[in-house]
Motif scaffolding. Structure first.
Motif, PDB file in Angstrom:
ATOM      1  N   ASP A 170       0.831  -1.203   0.000  1.00 54.64           N
ATOM      2  CA  ASP A 170       0.000   0.000   0.000  1.00 54.64           C
ATOM      3  C   ASP A 170       0.866   1.252   0.000  1.00 54.64           C
ATOM      4  O   ASP A 170       0.513   2.260  -0.620  1.00 54.64           O
ATOM      5  N   THR A 171       1.989   1.212   0.710  1.00 55.73           N
ATOM      6  CA  THR A 171       2.897   2.365   0.745  1.00 55.73           C
ATOM      7  C   THR A 171       3.428   2.678  -0.649  1.00 55.73           C
ATOM      8  O   THR A 171       3.501   3.846  -1.049  1.00 55.73           O
ATOM      9  N   LEU A 172       3.784   1.643  -1.409  1.00 53.96           N
ATOM     10  CA  LEU A 172       4.309   1.846  -2.762  1.00 53.96           C
ATOM     11  C   LEU A 172       3.306   2.545  -3.665  1.00 53.96           C
ATOM     12  O   LEU A 172       3.692   3.280  -4.582  1.00 53.96           O
ATOM     13  N   LYS A 173       2.014   2.349  -3.392  1.00 53.00           N
ATOM     14  CA  LYS A 173       0.986   2.951  -4.240  1.00 53.00           C
ATOM     15  C   LYS A 173       0.971   4.477  -4.154  1.00 53.00           C
ATOM     16  O   LYS A 173       0.404   5.141  -5.020  1.00 53.00           O
ATOM     17  N   ASN A 174       1.598   5.042  -3.102  1.00 52.47           N
ATOM     18  CA  ASN A 174       1.628   6.500  -2.946  1.00 52.47           C
ATOM     19  C   ASN A 174       2.693   7.159  -3.814  1.00 52.47           C
ATOM     20  O   ASN A 174       2.732   8.389  -3.902  1.00 52.47           O
ATOM     21  N   TYR A 175       3.551   6.345  -4.441  1.00 54.00           N
ATOM     22  CA  TYR A 175       4.690   6.895  -5.169  1.00 54.00           C
ATOM     23  C   TYR A 175       4.769   6.323  -6.585  1.00 54.00           C
ATOM     24  O   TYR A 175       4.547   5.138  -6.794  1.00 54.00           O
ATOM     25  N   LYS A 176       5.095   7.195  -7.526  1.00 53.93           N
ATOM     26  CA  LYS A 176       5.363   6.739  -8.885  1.00 53.93           C
ATOM     27  C   LYS A 176       6.801   6.239  -8.999  1.00 53.93           C
ATOM     28  O   LYS A 176       7.116   5.412  -9.839  1.00 53.93           O
ATOM     29  N   ILE A 177       7.666   6.807  -8.156  1.00 51.73           N
ATOM     30  CA  ILE A 177       9.088   6.448  -8.162  1.00 51.73           C
ATOM     31  C   ILE A 177       9.458   6.029  -6.748  1.00 51.73           C
ATOM     32  O   ILE A 177       9.121   6.719  -5.786  1.00 51.73           O
ATOM     33  N   ASN A 178      10.136   4.910  -6.603  1.00 49.09           N
ATOM     34  CA  ASN A 178      10.463   4.431  -5.254  1.00 49.09           C
ATOM     35  C   ASN A 178      11.966   4.292  -5.012  1.00 49.09           C
ATOM     36  O   ASN A 178      12.379   3.724  -4.016  1.00 49.09           O
ATOM     37  N   GLU A 179      12.774   4.823  -5.921  1.00 50.25           N
ATOM     38  CA  GLU A 179      14.225   4.806  -5.734  1.00 50.25           C
ATOM     39  C   GLU A 179      14.786   6.154  -6.170  1.00 50.25           C
ATOM     40  O   GLU A 179      14.463   6.642  -7.250  1.00 50.25           O
ATOM     41  N   TYR A 180      15.630   6.775  -5.319  1.00 56.14           N
ATOM     42  CA  TYR A 180      16.071   8.145  -5.560  1.00 56.14           C
ATOM     43  C   TYR A 180      17.590   8.265  -5.403  1.00 56.14           C
ATOM     44  O   TYR A 180      18.186   7.629  -4.532  1.00 56.14           O
ATOM     45  N   LYS A 181      18.158   9.120  -6.244  1.00 54.35           N
ATOM     46  CA  LYS A 181      19.598   9.395  -6.164  1.00 54.35           C
ATOM     47  C   LYS A 181      19.791  10.807  -5.620  1.00 54.35           C
ATOM     48  O   LYS A 181      19.199  11.770  -6.122  1.00 54.35           O
ATOM     49  N   VAL A 182      20.626  10.950  -4.596  1.00 55.33           N
ATOM     50  CA  VAL A 182      20.889  12.246  -3.981  1.00 55.33           C
ATOM     51  C   VAL A 182      21.882  13.015  -4.846  1.00 55.33           C
ATOM     52  O   VAL A 182      22.985  12.525  -5.128  1.00 55.33           O
TER      53      VAL A 182
END
Length: 389
Positions: A170-182
């Motif tokens: 359910d948490t993943l459904k809040n995001y289109k992208i789930n991996e981020y580069k700083v």
């Protein structure tokens, strides 16, 4: 009058006799006064510096958060009904557990902002880039400069939504992208305390704050409204006048928003009903699809049963034909046995006849020998007769 003169003479004499002690007391008093003056002037100077910093960074005056979400209708309503509002900047803000490149699990607050407008005057709580660069892609983010015990995440680190989040799917459904580069490190005037910010996820304390594009999120509504007021910068941020001014606007917002809150509740309920209706329609479609698949499967099964029954009949018919053939074979075998028995009997008769013939042959041979002997005797007798004659 004489008493006063004597008193001054005594004081003068005491000072003269203990001049060093008197000067030390004067110095201590002067130092204390100077220190007190410094303390009294430091606080106003610090407040003035912070007030200037807040105004330069366009610090928000009011923050509105909503558990049911905020939309453009809410924004338009506030702008139309609260004339003191200068700017409303919508934002997505959620707390979530992330995994870092160093295998650390941290509670993180993610902001979804129009970062491309960062240099605009209307941008509220302006971020100051102190290292790296601004994001260019949706999967690139900025990290808040560590304060106090916050995690020391570096440029180039990769952050990923952790499976340790409760209701991970359910948490993943809040995001289109789930991996981020700083890609950069920033300061936000909204976060200045060395104490960790509270959170409702994980350990309950934030370890990092991340800023990215709105496109990170997959939400239908905003979570926050950052608001500045038209006269907010006219007051000292730490003054009671500013506090009263903001509180009055907050009260006004709460008052005029009562009706809007009801409307919003109805919108949320209507949206929920629409979702339910969509779900029911989808369920009906799926049920129809499943029923059709079940019907097709039943038809196939019935067809299979029919083919199986036909096959069983063919097998039974084959068994009957095999049994008939087996009976015929048994009859033929019986006839063969009979014929064989007759043949054996005939063969024995042949052998017996052959033995009889052999015996007859021997008798003939024997008779022939007797005849030959008789012939020889006869010829001998004839010769003797001829001799006599």
């Amino acid at each position: 009058m004489v008493m006063g003169k004597n008193y001054l003479k005594v004081i003068y004499r005491e000072i003269k006799n203990s001049l060093g002690r008197f000067l030390a007391i004067i110095a201590i008093v002067a130092l204390g006064v100077g220190f007190l003056v410094g303390l009294l002037s430091t606080t106003p100077d610090l407040r003035a510096s912070v007030d200037t910093y807040y105004k330069e960074k366009n610090m928000l005056d009011i923050l509105i958060k909503s558990t049911t979400g905020l939309n453009e209708n809410d924004k338009s309503f506030l702008e139309e009904n609260i004339e003191e509002i200068e700017t409303i900047m919508p934002a997505y803000v959620t707390d979530v557990i992330l995994d870092t490149s160093s295998n650390e699990t941290i509670v993180t607050r993610i902001y979804g902002l129009n970062i491309e407008d960062l240099e605009e005057d209307e941008f509220i709580n302006k971020l100051t880039l102190i290292e790296g660069e601004l994001p260019k892609n949706d999967n690139e983010v900025l990290i808040q400069k560590p304060i106090g015990n916050m995690s020391n995440i570096q440029i180039g680190d990769v952050l990923k939504i952790s499976e340790e989040n409760s209701n991970y799917e359910d948490t993943l459904k809040n995001y289109k992208i789930n991996e981020y580069k700083v890609v950069g490190v920033v300061e936000n005037p909204f976060y200045y305390s060395i104490d960790k910010e509270p959170s409702q996820v994980g350990s309950g304390k934030l370890s990092a704050i991340v800023y990215g594009f709105e496109e990170i999120f997959d939400l239908d509504v905003y979570t926050d409204f950052l608001i500045t007021l038209d006269k907010g910068k006219e007051f000292d941020t730490f003054s009671s006048e500013y506090k009263s001014y903001v509180e009055n606007i907050v009260d006004k917002i709460e008052e005029v928003s009562k009706e809007r809150t009801k409307e919003r509740d109805l919108e949320v309920k209507a949206l929920a009903l629409d979702k339910i209706k969509e779900g029911e329609d989808e369920l009906s479609r799926e049920e129809a699809k499943v029923n059709k698949e079940l019907s097709d499967a039943k038809s196939e099964i019935d067809k299979g049963y029919l083919e199986l029954e036909n096959g069983r009949l063919e097998i039974n018919k084959g068994y009957e034909e095999i049994n008939a053939a087996e009976n015929e074979l048994n009859e033929a075998l019986k006839e063969i046995e009979i014929n064989k028995s007759n043949l054996d009997k005939g063969y024995q008769e042949i052998l017996d006849r052959e033995k009889s013939l052999q015996a007859s042959k021997e008798e003939i041979e024997k008779g022939k020998s007797v005849l030959d002997a008789s012939k020889t005797e006869l010829e001998k007798n004839e010769e003797e007769y001829n001799k006599i004659v």
